[in-house]
Scaffold this motif. Structure first.
Motif, mmCIF file in Angstrom:
data_model
loop_
_atom_site.group_PDB
_atom_site.id
_atom_site.type_symbol
_atom_site.label_atom_id
_atom_site.label_comp_id
_atom_site.label_asym_id
_atom_site.label_seq_id
_atom_site.Cartn_x
_atom_site.Cartn_y
_atom_site.Cartn_z
ATOM 1 N N ASP A 140 34.378 24.809 -16.364
ATOM 2 C CA ASP A 140 33.115 24.365 -16.944
ATOM 3 C C ASP A 140 33.338 24.150 -18.436
ATOM 4 O O ASP A 140 33.332 25.090 -19.216
ATOM 5 C CB ASP A 140 32.016 25.414 -16.720
ATOM 6 C CG ASP A 140 31.673 25.585 -15.252
ATOM 7 O OD1 ASP A 140 31.753 24.587 -14.520
ATOM 8 O OD2 ASP A 140 31.329 26.698 -14.845
ATOM 9 N N GLY A 141 33.538 22.919 -18.842
ATOM 10 C CA GLY A 141 33.846 22.644 -20.244
ATOM 11 C C GLY A 141 35.340 22.660 -20.453
ATOM 12 O O GLY A 141 36.049 23.530 -19.959
ATOM 13 N N GLY A 142 35.823 21.668 -21.182
ATOM 14 C CA GLY A 142 37.257 21.572 -21.386
ATOM 15 C C GLY A 142 37.710 22.271 -22.647
ATOM 16 O O GLY A 142 36.939 22.916 -23.351
ATOM 17 N N PHE A 143 39.013 22.164 -22.905
ATOM 18 C CA PHE A 143 39.630 22.833 -24.042
ATOM 19 C C PHE A 143 40.414 21.861 -24.931
ATOM 20 O O PHE A 143 40.951 22.277 -25.944
ATOM 21 C CB PHE A 143 40.602 23.909 -23.550
ATOM 22 C CG PHE A 143 39.962 25.009 -22.752
ATOM 23 C CD1 PHE A 143 39.627 26.220 -23.345
ATOM 24 C CD2 PHE A 143 39.697 24.861 -21.391
ATOM 25 C CE1 PHE A 143 39.055 27.248 -22.618
ATOM 26 C CE2 PHE A 143 39.123 25.881 -20.655
ATOM 27 C CZ PHE A 143 38.801 27.080 -21.266
ATOM 28 N N SER A 144 40.481 20.595 -24.555
ATOM 29 C CA SER A 144 41.372 19.675 -25.247
ATOM 30 C C SER A 144 40.963 19.422 -26.690
ATOM 31 O O SER A 144 41.796 19.047 -27.512
ATOM 32 C CB SER A 144 41.454 18.345 -24.498
ATOM 33 O OG SER A 144 40.194 17.702 -24.462
ATOM 34 N N GLN A 145 39.706 19.612 -27.030
ATOM 35 C CA GLN A 145 39.229 19.355 -28.382
ATOM 36 C C GLN A 145 39.282 20.601 -29.279
ATOM 37 O O GLN A 145 38.883 20.545 -30.442
ATOM 38 C CB GLN A 145 37.806 18.802 -28.351
ATOM 39 C CG GLN A 145 37.684 17.465 -27.647
ATOM 40 C CD GLN A 145 36.246 16.986 -27.562
ATOM 41 O OE1 GLN A 145 35.408 17.327 -28.402
ATOM 42 N NE2 GLN A 145 35.948 16.185 -26.549
ATOM 43 N N ASP A 146 39.766 21.719 -28.760
ATOM 44 C CA ASP A 146 39.826 22.952 -29.550
ATOM 45 C C ASP A 146 40.770 22.782 -30.739
ATOM 46 O O ASP A 146 41.841 22.173 -30.620
ATOM 47 C CB ASP A 146 40.312 24.119 -28.703
ATOM 48 C CG ASP A 146 39.300 24.547 -27.643
ATOM 49 O OD1 ASP A 146 38.227 23.909 -27.565
ATOM 50 O OD2 ASP A 146 39.590 25.509 -26.915
ATOM 51 N N THR A 147 40.379 23.311 -31.883
ATOM 52 C CA THR A 147 41.207 23.251 -33.085
ATOM 53 C C THR A 147 41.258 24.613 -33.751
ATOM 54 O O THR A 147 40.400 25.472 -33.507
ATOM 55 C CB THR A 147 40.655 22.224 -34.095
ATOM 56 O OG1 THR A 147 39.324 22.603 -34.467
ATOM 57 C CG2 THR A 147 40.652 20.822 -33.508
ATOM 58 N N VAL A 148 42.258 24.809 -34.591
ATOM 59 C CA VAL A 148 42.446 26.055 -35.320
ATOM 60 C C VAL A 148 42.410 25.767 -36.815
ATOM 61 O O VAL A 148 43.048 24.824 -37.283
ATOM 62 C CB VAL A 148 43.777 26.731 -34.942
ATOM 63 C CG1 VAL A 148 44.124 27.854 -35.920
ATOM 64 C CG2 VAL A 148 43.700 27.274 -33.526
ATOM 65 N N THR A 149 41.669 26.580 -37.543
ATOM 66 C CA THR A 149 41.643 26.522 -39.005
ATOM 67 C C THR A 149 42.131 27.856 -39.538
ATOM 68 O O THR A 149 41.543 28.903 -39.238
ATOM 69 C CB THR A 149 40.225 26.247 -39.529
ATOM 70 O OG1 THR A 149 39.738 25.025 -38.980
ATOM 71 C CG2 THR A 149 40.212 26.172 -41.052
ATOM 72 N N GLU A 150 43.210 27.831 -40.289
ATOM 73 C CA GLU A 150 43.744 29.070 -40.849
ATOM 74 C C GLU A 150 42.848 29.570 -41.980
ATOM 75 O O GLU A 150 42.337 28.785 -42.780
ATOM 76 C CB GLU A 150 45.161 28.843 -41.382
ATOM 77 C CG GLU A 150 46.181 28.566 -40.295
ATOM 78 C CD GLU A 150 46.422 29.757 -39.386
ATOM 79 O OE1 GLU A 150 46.184 30.902 -39.817
ATOM 80 O OE2 GLU A 150 46.857 29.527 -38.238
#
Length: 222
Positions: A140-150
């Protein structure tokens, strides 16, 4: 009846079976007492975030008393799932309040107690799996757009923010030795959440610093 709800005529006893004074006397009987022991106050030792750390109108979620954690989630929708299961129980608390733009939101801070000597490697793995994942049909809902900000160095032993737009959340992750702390923030209406402005980033950085300060005892109790 629940607060603010008017009873229907069918639910009202007429006449009232006892007077107000009679009810007061009955409840004053020394034999009348609570069946269960009172719950301790949430976060009694102040080791998790206190609501003021998040914002001026934040409060502990009354429906989410202090609970525990045993799974460190690193599921990014791909195979295999890299989450770690069976950890020693950590603590967790829920919160409610407003985002910097005034939108109502909820928060959840969890403490994840990793096996000795694995904190640094697990934190690096968490960064890796937080950067864009898979969008399998079974999720339910994807993960491909996830980003990381340090986040800047000096916040514990490392800290970053994971943006999860497809799942409507933002996660603040910090490490202190072999313990990882995470605070998940979501809109109360569960709609897509983006926290990308300068004010948003400054707010998330303050939360991360407060998480470390509370956990290590550097912040005063309150």
């Amino acid at each position: 009846m629940p607060a603010g709800v008017q009873p229907s005529a069918a639910e009202v006893l007429t006449p009232t079976p006892w007077s107000e004074n009679g009810l007061g006397a009955a409840l004053s009987d020394p034999a009348v007492g609570p069946v269960l022991a009172p719950l301790p106050p949430p976060n009694a030792d102040g080791k998790l975030l206190v609501p003021a750390d998040v914002g001026p109108d934040w409060a502990y979620d009354p429906g989410s008393r202090e609970s525990s954690t045993g799974e460190f989630v690193m599921d990014n929708g791909c195979t295999p799932d890299h989450s770690i299961f069976g950890l020693a129980a950590g603590r967790a608390l829920g919160y409610t309040g407003s985002l910097p733009d005034g939108t109502r939101a909820t928060g959840f801070e969890g403490e994840y107690r990793l096996p000795a000597g694995t904190g640094a490697k697990t934190m690096q793995d968490a960064r890796t799996y937080a950067r864009g994942g898979c969008d399998p049909a079974s999720k339910d809902g994807g993960f491909s757009q996830d980003t990381v900000t340090e986040l800047p160095a000096g916040i514990g032993d490392g800290a970053f923010v994971e943006n999860q737009p497809q799942q409507g959340g933002v996660r603040v992750t910090v490490r202190v030795g072999d313990t990882i702390l995470q605070t998940d923030l979501t809109r109360a209406d569960r709609q897509r959440l983006t926290l990308s402005s300068d004010a948003d980033r400054a707010w998330l950085q303050r939360i991360a610093a407060a998480m470390v300060a509370r956990h290590t005892g550097a912040a005063p109790r309150g």
